[in-house]
Write a protein that holds these residues in place. Sequence first.
Motif, short mmCIF file in Angstrom:
data_model
loop_
_atom_site.label_atom_id
_atom_site.label_comp_id
_atom_site.label_asym_id
_atom_site.label_seq_id
_atom_site.Cartn_x
_atom_site.Cartn_y
_atom_site.Cartn_z
N GLN A 1 -4.36 -1.29 8.46
CA GLN A 1 -5.26 -0.65 7.77
C GLN A 1 -6.83 -1.20 7.92
O GLN A 1 -7.45 -1.59 6.96
CB GLN A 1 -5.10 -0.62 6.32
CG GLN A 1 -3.75 0.13 5.92
CD GLN A 1 -3.28 0.23 4.56
OE1 GLN A 1 -2.14 0.28 4.20
NE2 GLN A 1 -4.25 -0.27 3.67
N PRO B 1 0.77 -1.33 0.07
CA PRO B 1 0.02 0.05 -0.04
C PRO B 1 0.78 1.10 0.02
O PRO B 1 0.14 2.42 -0.08
CB PRO B 1 -0.81 -0.26 1.29
CG PRO B 1 -0.78 -1.34 1.73
CD PRO B 1 0.52 -2.14 1.20
N HIS B 2 2.10 1.25 0.30
CA HIS B 2 2.83 2.63 0.38
C HIS B 2 3.83 2.73 -0.47
O HIS B 2 4.42 3.97 -0.59
CB HIS B 2 3.73 2.31 1.79
CG HIS B 2 2.52 1.69 2.87
ND1 HIS B 2 1.77 2.84 3.42
CD2 HIS B 2 2.55 0.77 3.85
CE1 HIS B 2 1.13 2.40 4.58
NE2 HIS B 2 1.50 1.20 4.54
N THR C 1 -5.17 2.34 1.38
CA THR C 1 -3.86 3.15 1.82
C THR C 1 -4.31 4.47 2.11
O THR C 1 -4.25 5.05 3.13
CB THR C 1 -2.70 3.18 0.88
OG1 THR C 1 -2.23 1.66 0.93
CG2 THR C 1 -1.57 3.74 1.46
#
Length: 230
Positions: free
Chosen positions: A147, A73-74, A160
């Motif tokens: 999350q 997600p990053h 995200t």
Amino acid sequence: MKKLLLVEDDPNLGLLLQDYLQLKGKFDVVLCTDGEEGLQAFTKQNYDLLILDVMMPKKDGFTLGRDVRKINPHVPIIFATAKGMIEDKTEAFTLGGDDYITKPFRIEELLLRINALLKRTDSAEKKEEMQPSRFEIGNYHFDYTTQMIAINGTQQKLSTKEAELLRLLCLKKNEVLTREEALLHIWHDDNYFNGRSMDVFLSKIRKYLKDDPSVEIINVHGKGYKLLVN
């Protein structure tokens, strides 16, 4: 040395970008020529940043970006494409892109964008380590690291951008989170396209929190938003 994944279906442009970024940017650049090859390369090793062409055979860049976000997600993503419509830019940022550059572009500009994004990412990671990652929102439990939000045994996985936005609201619970602050922190630019994307994510977050009437996200006219927990 930072490791980049470049997915570009034009072999001449791809080799030119790879050589330049390795020589001038001092990066280790892995080049793939279609979306499926790019996804396979991404799953085999870790990358510090991705540069994805959008119009590609087998798997387009937007689809590849969505697949990447399910895995990581990053990791920062820059979309490089000849498509310059508002809808395309909105989709790029909505699915989790961090930057967007329209072809034709100067290679020097791409390098500047890469360096700026990596610098912001490194700085943000250091700040994030100092911030709390778990929050109580009325009857909800929110874990920013995973999350996930949970209530009464029911869990909801956030994207995200949703998780980042909800965390900002939690950090300023019962206080105003300005629109500009949220856009600059998450999207690094408070332009119109990013603003539209944030509105979409905010609507989704409100739906996720609807099962607890004591929790509310209100609009503060002319300023931003406030997470209220009574």
